[in-house]
Enzyme design. Structure first.
Site, PDB file in Angstrom:
ATOM      1  N   GLY A  56       0.838  -1.193   0.000  1.00  0.00           N
ATOM      2  CA  GLY A  56       0.000   0.000   0.000  1.00  0.00           C
ATOM      3  C   GLY A  56       0.869   1.237   0.000  1.00  0.00           C
ATOM      4  O   GLY A  56       2.012   1.205   0.466  1.00  0.00           O
ATOM      5  N   GLN A  61       2.974   9.999   1.215  1.00  0.00           N
ATOM      6  CA  GLN A  61       4.298   9.378   1.326  1.00  0.00           C
ATOM      7  C   GLN A  61       5.216   9.738   0.162  1.00  0.00           C
ATOM      8  O   GLN A  61       6.423   9.542   0.242  1.00  0.00           O
ATOM      9  CB  GLN A  61       4.170   7.849   1.397  1.00  0.00           C
ATOM     10  N   CYS A 104       6.296  -0.202   7.377  1.00  0.00           N
ATOM     11  CA  CYS A 104       5.869   0.925   6.544  1.00  0.00           C
ATOM     12  C   CYS A 104       7.043   1.398   5.702  1.00  0.00           C
ATOM     13  O   CYS A 104       8.166   1.497   6.215  1.00  0.00           O
ATOM     14  CB  CYS A 104       5.387   2.055   7.451  1.00  0.00           C
ATOM     15  N   LEU A 105       6.783   1.690   4.434  1.00  0.00           N
ATOM     16  CA  LEU A 105       7.850   2.167   3.547  1.00  0.00           C
ATOM     17  C   LEU A 105       8.434   3.486   4.046  1.00  0.00           C
ATOM     18  O   LEU A 105       9.561   3.827   3.729  1.00  0.00           O
ATOM     19  CB  LEU A 105       7.313   2.342   2.120  1.00  0.00           C
ATOM     20  N   HIS A 146      -3.930   1.188   7.971  1.00  0.00           N
ATOM     21  CA  HIS A 146      -2.571   1.744   7.916  1.00  0.00           C
ATOM     22  C   HIS A 146      -2.496   2.897   6.913  1.00  0.00           C
ATOM     23  O   HIS A 146      -1.972   3.970   7.223  1.00  0.00           O
ATOM     24  CB  HIS A 146      -1.593   0.622   7.535  1.00  0.00           C
ATOM     25  N   GLU A 147      -3.059   2.682   5.717  1.00  0.00           N
ATOM     26  CA  GLU A 147      -2.959   3.707   4.669  1.00  0.00           C
ATOM     27  C   GLU A 147      -3.850   4.916   4.983  1.00  0.00           C
ATOM     28  O   GLU A 147      -3.464   6.055   4.726  1.00  0.00           O
ATOM     29  CB  GLU A 147      -3.307   3.114   3.298  1.00  0.00           C
ATOM     30  N   HIS A 150      -2.200   7.211   7.308  1.00  0.00           N
ATOM     31  CA  HIS A 150      -1.241   8.118   6.660  1.00  0.00           C
ATOM     32  C   HIS A 150      -1.923   9.425   6.257  1.00  0.00           C
ATOM     33  O   HIS A 150      -1.342  10.505   6.367  1.00  0.00           O
ATOM     34  CB  HIS A 150      -0.661   7.483   5.388  1.00  0.00           C
TER      35      HIS A 150
HETATM   36 NI    NI Z   1       2.938   3.170   5.653  1.00  0.00          NI
END
Ligand code: NI
Length: 179
Positions: A56, A61, A104-105, A146-147, A150
């Site tokens: 995701g 991000q 998480c990226l 999670h997304e 963000h």
């Molecule tokens: Ni993330």
């Protein structure tokens, strides 16, 4: 809304912002108009997510403060199934599960268990602007929470105990000093 730009598959990747970048902590603005610029951003975000690889990615991000995310929880090359959510919101959240080893990226080199709702209902628009309603549980429910976090300027580390969070922050500070 229909695409108003010719369909060009843009494989160029975007840079993923990482903690402690301040931009990640500001809530985003809604997408007002699903135009060619939004379609282009979706394609670039998808390419960036698959290359990472991730399941995701939220627009914030990659430095775009709009309410937009992409996900694919079946990222195997032959079974790609890209989903796009525009202006998503969680309308129902029920139960509780531990999301094991979440990562998480934007939070490199760190994973942790996170407490999440076991099931969520999300309302959003797809990339054509068509309204969507998703009833999710398990992995999908976790990815969506999670997304969508963000988009509120929340990282999964914000959902940990302050002790765990401080440990991560201290580790990152040390790492940045060593660069
Ligand atoms: Ni993330």
């Amino acid at each position: 809304m229909k695409r108003n730009s010719p369909q060009v598959v843009d494989m160029s990747k975007l840079e993923i912002l990482t903690y402690p970048e301040k931009f990640l902590f500001h809530p985003v603005e809604p997408v007002e108009n699903i135009d060619g610029g939004v379609q282009e951003m979706i394609d670039k975000m998808a390419a960036t997510m698959y290359a990472a690889p991730g399941v995701g990615l939220a627009a914030i991000q990659v430095g775009w403060g709009k309410s937009l995310l992409v996900y694919d929880i079946a990222p195997q090359r032959d079974e790609r199934s890209l989903h796009v959510l525009i202006n998503p919101r969680i309308v129902v959240a029920e139960g509780e599960i531990i999301s094991e080893n979440e990562g998480c990226l934007s939070v490199p080199d760190f994973r942790s268990d996170v407490k999440r709702a076991a099931a969520v209902t999300v309302e959003a628009a797809d990339r054509e602007g068509k309204p969507l309603r998703i009833d999710a549980e398990g992995m999908l429910a976790i990815v969506l929470q999670h997304e969508i976090d963000h988009l509120q300027g929340t990282l999964f580390i914000d959902r940990l105990s302050s002790l765990k969070r401080e440990l991560y922050k201290r580790r990152m500070k040390k790492k940045l000093r060593m660069k």
